[in-house]
Write a protein that holds these residues in place. Structure first.
Motif, PDB file in Angstrom:
ATOM      1  N   THR A 133       1.264   5.395  -1.601  1.00  0.00           N
ATOM      2  CA  THR A 133       0.704   4.415  -0.679  1.00  0.00           C
ATOM      3  C   THR A 133       0.711   5.018   0.712  1.00  0.00           C
TER       4      THR A 133
ATOM      5  N   ALA B 253      -7.244  -1.342  -1.771  1.00  0.00           N
ATOM      6  CA  ALA B 253      -7.197  -2.641  -2.444  1.00  0.00           C
ATOM      7  C   ALA B 253      -7.065  -3.735  -1.391  1.00  0.00           C
TER       8      ALA B 253
ATOM      9  N   GLN C  34      -3.927  -2.377   0.805  1.00  0.00           N
ATOM     10  CA  GLN C  34      -3.064  -1.250   0.443  1.00  0.00           C
ATOM     11  C   GLN C  34      -3.972  -0.068   0.102  1.00  0.00           C
TER      12      GLN C  34
ATOM     13  N   VAL D 260     -10.760  -3.616  -5.456  1.00  0.00           N
ATOM     14  CA  VAL D 260     -10.507  -2.230  -5.076  1.00  0.00           C
ATOM     15  C   VAL D 260     -11.804  -1.499  -4.775  1.00  0.00           C
TER      16      VAL D 260
ATOM     17  N   TRP E  97      -0.414  -1.816  -7.941  1.00  0.00           N
ATOM     18  CA  TRP E  97      -0.587  -2.442  -6.633  1.00  0.00           C
ATOM     19  C   TRP E  97       0.577  -3.378  -6.401  1.00  0.00           C
TER      20      TRP E  97
END
Length: 170
Positions: free
Chosen positions: A135, A110, A126, A38, A22
């Motif tokens: 991503t 997340a 994200q 998450v 992350w």
């Protein structure tokens, strides 16, 4: 670690690998919460639009669901919000759609608390696809505390501040 996500669909369980990476945008390097909360997401057929990928509005729904799940994990339930006559309402969302998600993709969203003060809470989000760790989406949200009874801005109650401080210590 195994997590489940309950939606209007049956519970879906996604095995989350330990090697997820992350990253907060550089401007949030001073975030109060360094480890994200998450939430696994399994793309459902009804979330696919006429272009064959997840509709943009669904990403916003996932953002909201992830934020609420995190708030609940911190002990801040809707019942407490009502009892305290407080709500956190969106002042601003910045949404960056980086790549599409497709039916049956296993994803994970997340969220981090990046900052909070007397009146506001700031979060980053994200979204990653598990199969390739790509991503797909990033967001930054600014929430303002208001009274549920009249919608006027007010200070965050001590219960909220204590929960956010606790999250920053993890």
């Amino acid at each position: 670690m195994t997590a489940s996500w309950l939606t209007s669909d049956p519970v879906s369980t996604i095995e989350l690998p330990d090697d997820l990476l992350w990253s907060l945008p550089e401007r949030f390097s001073e975030a109060v919460q360094q480890q994200p909360f998450v939430l696994p997401i399994q793309v459902q057929n009804h979330e696919i639009d006429h272009y064959g990928h997840v509709n943009n509005g669904v990403y916003l729904d996932w953002l909201q669901q992830t934020g609420w799940a995190h708030v609940c994990q911190l002990g801040l339930s809707l019942e407490l919000y009502q009892q305290l006559d407080r709500a956190l309402v969106v002042h601003r969302h910045e949404l960056d759609y980086l790549a599409p998600a497709y039916k049956d993709d296993a994803l994970v969203m997340a969220t981090w608390l990046v900052k909070f003060d007397r009146l506001s809470v700031f979060r980053c989000f994200q979204l990653q696809r598990l199969s390739d760790r790509k991503t797909l989406f990033r967001a930054y949200s600014h929430y303002v505390c208001t009274r549920m009874s009249n919608g006027k801005a007010c200070r965050l109650p001590q219960e909220f501040l204590a929960a956010y401080r606790q999250a920053s210590e993890v």
